[in-house]
Design a protein around this motif. Structure first.
Motif, PDB file in Angstrom:
ATOM      1  N   MET A   1       0.866  -1.183   0.000  1.00  0.00           N
ATOM      2  CA  MET A   1       0.000   0.000   0.000  1.00  0.00           C
ATOM      3  C   MET A   1       0.900   1.229   0.000  1.00  0.00           C
ATOM      4  O   MET A   1       1.675   1.443   0.920  1.00  0.00           O
ATOM      5  N   GLU A   2       0.806   1.995  -1.041  1.00  0.00           N
ATOM      6  CA  GLU A   2       1.639   3.186  -1.171  1.00  0.00           C
ATOM      7  C   GLU A   2       1.108   4.334  -0.316  1.00  0.00           C
ATOM      8  O   GLU A   2      -0.071   4.420  -0.031  1.00  0.00           O
ATOM      9  N   GLN A   3       1.992   5.189   0.081  1.00  0.00           N
ATOM     10  CA  GLN A   3       1.651   6.413   0.798  1.00  0.00           C
ATOM     11  C   GLN A   3       0.989   6.168   2.151  1.00  0.00           C
ATOM     12  O   GLN A   3       0.212   6.989   2.621  1.00  0.00           O
ATOM     13  N   LEU A   4       1.292   5.057   2.791  1.00  0.00           N
ATOM     14  CA  LEU A   4       0.696   4.748   4.089  1.00  0.00           C
ATOM     15  C   LEU A   4       1.157   5.731   5.170  1.00  0.00           C
ATOM     16  O   LEU A   4       0.391   6.056   6.077  1.00  0.00           O
ATOM     17  N   THR A   5       2.382   6.213   5.039  1.00  0.00           N
ATOM     18  CA  THR A   5       2.881   7.186   6.009  1.00  0.00           C
ATOM     19  C   THR A   5       2.004   8.430   6.016  1.00  0.00           C
ATOM     20  O   THR A   5       1.714   8.985   7.085  1.00  0.00           O
ATOM     21  N   GLU A   6       1.578   8.857   4.849  1.00  0.00           N
ATOM     22  CA  GLU A   6       0.691  10.020   4.751  1.00  0.00           C
ATOM     23  C   GLU A   6      -0.594   9.792   5.548  1.00  0.00           C
ATOM     24  O   GLU A   6      -1.067  10.678   6.255  1.00  0.00           O
TER      25      GLU A   6
ATOM     26  N   ALA B   1      -7.863   8.139   0.908  1.00  0.00           N
ATOM     27  CA  ALA B   1      -8.529   6.950   0.357  1.00  0.00           C
ATOM     28  C   ALA B   1      -9.047   7.204  -1.057  1.00  0.00           C
ATOM     29  O   ALA B   1      -8.913   6.343  -1.933  1.00  0.00           O
ATOM     30  N   VAL B   2      -9.609   8.375  -1.276  1.00  0.00           N
ATOM     31  CA  VAL B   2     -10.111   8.724  -2.612  1.00  0.00           C
ATOM     32  C   VAL B   2      -8.964   8.688  -3.620  1.00  0.00           C
ATOM     33  O   VAL B   2      -9.109   8.169  -4.735  1.00  0.00           O
ATOM     34  N   GLU B   3      -7.823   9.205  -3.226  1.00  0.00           N
ATOM     35  CA  GLU B   3      -6.655   9.203  -4.115  1.00  0.00           C
ATOM     36  C   GLU B   3      -6.186   7.769  -4.401  1.00  0.00           C
ATOM     37  O   GLU B   3      -5.802   7.447  -5.529  1.00  0.00           O
ATOM     38  N   ARG B   4      -6.226   6.896  -3.399  1.00  0.00           N
ATOM     39  CA  ARG B   4      -5.849   5.489  -3.627  1.00  0.00           C
ATOM     40  C   ARG B   4      -6.799   4.858  -4.643  1.00  0.00           C
ATOM     41  O   ARG B   4      -6.372   4.100  -5.512  1.00  0.00           O
ATOM     42  N   LEU B   5      -8.093   5.172  -4.537  1.00  0.00           N
ATOM     43  CA  LEU B   5      -9.068   4.638  -5.491  1.00  0.00           C
ATOM     44  C   LEU B   5      -8.820   5.199  -6.884  1.00  0.00           C
ATOM     45  O   LEU B   5      -8.844   4.472  -7.876  1.00  0.00           O
ATOM     46  N   ARG B   6      -8.575   6.493  -6.948  1.00  0.00           N
ATOM     47  CA  ARG B   6      -8.341   7.138  -8.244  1.00  0.00           C
ATOM     48  C   ARG B   6      -7.142   6.528  -8.957  1.00  0.00           C
ATOM     49  O   ARG B   6      -7.149   6.313 -10.167  1.00  0.00           O
ATOM     50  N   LEU B   7      -6.105   6.208  -8.198  1.00  0.00           N
ATOM     51  CA  LEU B   7      -4.885   5.638  -8.771  1.00  0.00           C
ATOM     52  C   LEU B   7      -4.939   4.110  -8.843  1.00  0.00           C
ATOM     53  O   LEU B   7      -3.960   3.485  -9.232  1.00  0.00           O
ATOM     54  N   ASP B   8      -6.077   3.542  -8.456  1.00  0.00           N
ATOM     55  CA  ASP B   8      -6.275   2.094  -8.458  1.00  0.00           C
ATOM     56  C   ASP B   8      -5.204   1.399  -7.606  1.00  0.00           C
ATOM     57  O   ASP B   8      -4.618   0.388  -7.989  1.00  0.00           O
ATOM     58  N   GLN B   9      -4.966   1.959  -6.401  1.00  0.00           N
ATOM     59  CA  GLN B   9      -3.953   1.417  -5.493  1.00  0.00           C
ATOM     60  C   GLN B   9      -4.562   0.773  -4.254  1.00  0.00           C
ATOM     61  O   GLN B   9      -3.843   0.429  -3.334  1.00  0.00           O
ATOM     62  N   GLU B  10      -5.891   0.637  -4.223  1.00  0.00           N
ATOM     63  CA  GLU B  10      -6.505   0.114  -3.013  1.00  0.00           C
ATOM     64  C   GLU B  10      -6.366  -1.396  -2.894  1.00  0.00           C
ATOM     65  O   GLU B  10      -6.565  -1.944  -1.817  1.00  0.00           O
ATOM     66  N   GLY B  11      -6.026  -2.071  -3.985  1.00  0.00           N
ATOM     67  CA  GLY B  11      -5.822  -3.515  -3.945  1.00  0.00           C
ATOM     68  C   GLY B  11      -7.041  -4.274  -3.463  1.00  0.00           C
ATOM     69  O   GLY B  11      -6.923  -5.243  -2.726  1.00  0.00           O
ATOM     70  N   ASP B  12      -8.219  -3.841  -3.845  1.00  0.00           N
ATOM     71  CA  ASP B  12      -9.484  -4.460  -3.440  1.00  0.00           C
ATOM     72  C   ASP B  12      -9.690  -4.448  -1.925  1.00  0.00           C
ATOM     73  O   ASP B  12     -10.362  -5.325  -1.377  1.00  0.00           O
ATOM     74  N   ASP B  13      -9.110  -3.491  -1.251  1.00  0.00           N
ATOM     75  CA  ASP B  13      -9.265  -3.359   0.191  1.00  0.00           C
ATOM     76  C   ASP B  13     -10.575  -2.630   0.474  1.00  0.00           C
ATOM     77  O   ASP B  13     -10.710  -1.438   0.209  1.00  0.00           O
ATOM     78  N   LEU B  14     -11.549  -3.352   1.021  1.00  0.00           N
ATOM     79  CA  LEU B  14     -12.867  -2.788   1.296  1.00  0.00           C
ATOM     80  C   LEU B  14     -12.792  -1.620   2.275  1.00  0.00           C
ATOM     81  O   LEU B  14     -13.554  -0.656   2.148  1.00  0.00           O
ATOM     82  N   ASP B  15     -11.868  -1.678   3.233  1.00  0.00           N
ATOM     83  CA  ASP B  15     -11.738  -0.573   4.191  1.00  0.00           C
ATOM     84  C   ASP B  15     -11.345   0.724   3.498  1.00  0.00           C
ATOM     85  O   ASP B  15     -11.785   1.806   3.891  1.00  0.00           O
ATOM     86  N   VAL B  16     -10.511   0.655   2.473  1.00  0.00           N
ATOM     87  CA  VAL B  16     -10.127   1.850   1.719  1.00  0.00           C
ATOM     88  C   VAL B  16     -11.353   2.402   0.994  1.00  0.00           C
ATOM     89  O   VAL B  16     -11.593   3.613   0.994  1.00  0.00           O
TER      90      VAL B  16
END
Length: 171
Positions: free
Chosen positions: A1-6, A28-43
């Motif tokens: 998961m990228e940018q977790l420190t942020e 979280a919106v940015e992770r979705l936009r970049l398709d980086q959520e990895g199907d993580d429902l919490d994101v």
């Protein structure tokens, strides 16, 4: 998961009462936009959360899942917050008085760390005594500069010098 420190920084600030839930939602919106959520429902759920009470458990679950025992320490997160505060102060979005309120709350929560002694003291004194403004600014620059370069709390501690901090005094 990228940018977790942020996200960890945003959650720390939200827990401390300094941040807004929007910063976590935006992450979280940015992770979705970049398709980086990895199907993580919490994101996905975090991206649609609105209140602090909705955001914190979701964000904490995400951090726990990806960091586990490797979570960043509150000391480190506070240090990165100090870097943000320094930039906001230089941009005129924070003042000595607003910083004093923040540091007064942060200092005891962190267990009175050595690196925050002079910064907190000089900030408090600068709210009433003009002669303390320059020492406060020197200490703020010093501490924020060290934290901006530190990759961990241990790295910061290796570089931090109490003697240097003590030199940021009136006189």
């Amino acid at each position: 998961m990228e940018q977790l420190t942020e996200l960890e920084i945003a959650v720390f600030q939200l827990r401390m009462g300094f941040g807004t839930a929007d910063r976590c939602v935006d992450w979280a919106v940015e992770r979705l936009r970049l398709d980086q959520e990895g199907d993580d429902l919490d994101v996905v759920l975090l991206a649609s959360a609105r209140s602090r009470d909705e955001v914190l458990p979701l964000a904490e679950a995400i951090i726990e899942r990806y960091r586990g025992a490797q979570r960043l320490s509150d000391q480190f997160l506070a240090g990165k917050y100090i870097v943000e505060l320094r930039a906001a102060y230089l941009a005129g979005r924070e003042s000595v008085a607003s910083l004093d309120a923040i540091l007064t709350r942060l200092y005891p929560v962190l267990g009175y760390p050595d690196w925050l002694v002079m910064l907190s003291r000089n900030c408090e004194y600068a709210t009433d005594v003009a002669d303390f403004e320059a020492p406060f600014e020197r200490e703020f620059d010093y501490v924020a500069g060290l934290w901006s370069e530190a990759g961990s709390a241990a790295e910061f501690e290796q570089r931090y010098s109490r003697e240097t901090s003590n030199g940021h005094d009136v006189g």
